[in-house]
Design an enzyme around this catalytic site. Structure first.
Site, PDB file in Angstrom:
ATOM      1  N   HIS A 162       1.082  -6.437  -8.583  1.00 38.86           N
ATOM      2  CA  HIS A 162       0.136  -5.756  -7.691  1.00 38.86           C
ATOM      3  C   HIS A 162      -0.641  -4.619  -8.363  1.00 38.86           C
ATOM      4  O   HIS A 162      -1.697  -4.858  -8.921  1.00 38.86           O
ATOM      5  CB  HIS A 162       0.872  -5.261  -6.445  1.00 38.86           C
ATOM      6  N   GLU A 218      -6.256  -8.096  -7.099  1.00 39.37           N
ATOM      7  CA  GLU A 218      -7.559  -7.440  -7.263  1.00 39.37           C
ATOM      8  C   GLU A 218      -7.852  -7.056  -8.724  1.00 39.37           C
ATOM      9  O   GLU A 218      -8.159  -5.894  -9.021  1.00 39.37           O
ATOM     10  CB  GLU A 218      -7.654  -6.215  -6.354  1.00 39.37           C
ATOM     11  N   GLU A 346      -5.015 -10.352   2.065  1.00 35.75           N
ATOM     12  CA  GLU A 346      -5.183  -9.055   2.714  1.00 35.75           C
ATOM     13  C   GLU A 346      -6.392  -9.087   3.631  1.00 35.75           C
ATOM     14  O   GLU A 346      -7.462  -9.589   3.247  1.00 35.75           O
ATOM     15  CB  GLU A 346      -5.382  -7.938   1.680  1.00 35.75           C
TER      16      GLU A 346
END
Length: 424
Positions: A162, A218, A346
């Site tokens: 993450h 991301e 998300e």
């Protein structure tokens, strides 16, 4: 004599070569000078003796990726918890203000009808040996404990890498994560290969299709003007090219562990995990030894003006519906129609004291995603109350708290009701 002389010389050369050849060992770390840091090779350096190993065995179900995403239904994120980087020790789980994760917390989610839990995990701050990328076995055990609670409840579980995207431009230090740029590509690949090798070793034959891996979160050129938007500039193009290799590296590390991981479903993101970057010609899914095992990972706080921007707008309009329809249609055309399911890892709408508008947004968002076969995982960072900026005005940013983790209740049950209803 000449023949004997030649034989002796040959023997000496062989002995000399053997003495100079680098030795790879689980107990003896490879010295820095034996590595070629200018190029990436599929080597693992971590301490295999201390690495957590999965010795269980379950049968991997005969299920397609589209059947999987249909069964996932709707999900929730254990945000700001195992992904928190407030410290490097075991205390990091609560370092961003969230409570210690409990079995009761996970049970409460399952009881409410949440079928999928995404467990964001950061790893770079739990590497005990930066030279060799060795992950703390205590940290891996903690991740495993929480994953097992969810698996026991019959939930689908997503674990990832993450907050490991390095946050500054320039040269990234060793074992500090990944960064999509030519300058940092080799180090990014080395980090991803070693970290995912350890994760995949800890989670393999004991886990069936209910456990899903997500390569990165991301990924982006942080600290630059291209960090949150994919454009046609040279930095964006370079980052996109590097990301293709980074996704491939993580996937290769997972597949190399064999067993159930040879057919594990794997989610792969584009830059920023955005639909904009995914829909561009610069992005494509990695090559896989298995067919039909890859899933596109997307984050979509859409439309931005309503779902994330502060102050932005507080009303959900027809124009916002049109924007959502366009996004889902683009994902269908490039990915779903070509055999790649999509998971929105998300999503959410920040609290702007506009509950009825948020309920309408969630209902439309989730029901539309459902019509395209896309499950959505609600981002929850525990922040449910509206804050104030330095001037005393309402600050609507980051208001993504939905589930009271200590009492197993929901701050906005109307929103939860809308999500569960729309996902069925």
């Amino acid at each position: 004599m000449k023949k004997l002389f030649i034989t002796l010389i040959s023997a000496l050369l062989i002995l000399n070569f053997a003495a100079c050849k680098p030795v790879k060992s689980a107990q003896i770390p490879v010295p820095e000078q034996t590595r070629d840091d200018s190029a990436f090779s599929k080597e693992t350096y971590y301490d295999e003796a201390s690495a957590l190993k999965d010795n269980d065995s379950v049968v991997f179900g005969n299920i397609s990726a589209f059947e999987l995403t249909k069964a996932m239904t709707t999900g929730w994120n254990l945000g700001n918890t195992l992904d928190a980087t407030g410290t490097s020790g075991m205390q990091s789980e609560t370092s961003w203000g969230q409570p210690l994760t409990t079995k009761a917390m996970i049970d409460g989610l399952a009881a409410r009808g949440i079928k999928t839990i995404r467990i964001p995990v950061s790893w770079h701050n739990h590497i005990t040996d930066k030279q060799n990328y060795t992950i703390s076995p205590e940290w891996m055990k903690r991740v495993k404990t929480i994953v097992d609670w969810a698996i026991e409840d019959g939930m689908y579980v997503i674990i990832n890498s993450h907050h490991d995207n390095y946050l500054s431009s320039g040269t990234m230090p060793r074992a500090n994560g990944y960064y999509p740029s030519t300058e940092n590509l080799v180090e990014s690949q080395r980090f991803l290969y070693n970290v995912w090798s350890q994760i995949a070793t800890a989670f393999n034959n004991g886990y069936d299709e209910h456990l899903i891996f997500e390569t990165m979160n991301e990924p982006r050129p942080a600290g630059t003007s291209s960090e949150w938007w994919f454009g046609g500039d040279s930095r964006s193009i370079d980052a996109a090219k590097c990301l293709l290799q980074m996704n491939q590296t993580a996937l290769d590390a997972i597949r190399a562990t064999g067993g159930n991981n040879a057919k594990r479903f794997v989610m792969c993101p584009a830059l920023q995990a955005s639909e904009n970057a995914a829909s561009s010609s610069a992005f494509k899914m990695p090559q896989d030894i298995e067919t039909g095992r890859l899933i596109l990972s997307i984050h979509a706080y859409t439309p931005y003006s309503f779902a994330m921007e502060s102050p932005g707008v507080r009303s959900f309009t027809q124009a916002h519906k049109d924007e959502l329809n366009t996004m889902f249609s683009k994902l269908k055309k490039k990915f779903i129609d070509n055999g790649y399911p999509v998971v929105i890892g998300e999503y959410g709408a920040t609290n702007k004291d506009n509950l009825s508008e948020r309920v309408a947004w969630f209902d439309y968002y989730v029901s539309t995603a459902k019509s395209f076969g896309i499950p959505c995982c609600l981002w929850d960072n525990g922040v449910w109350q509206i804050g104030q900026d330095e001037n005393g005005n309402p600050d609507y940013s980051e208001g993504y708290g939905y589930y009271n983790r200590t009492e197993q209740k929901w701050y906005f049950p109307e929103i939860t009701d809308a999500i569960i209803s729309a996902s069925k």
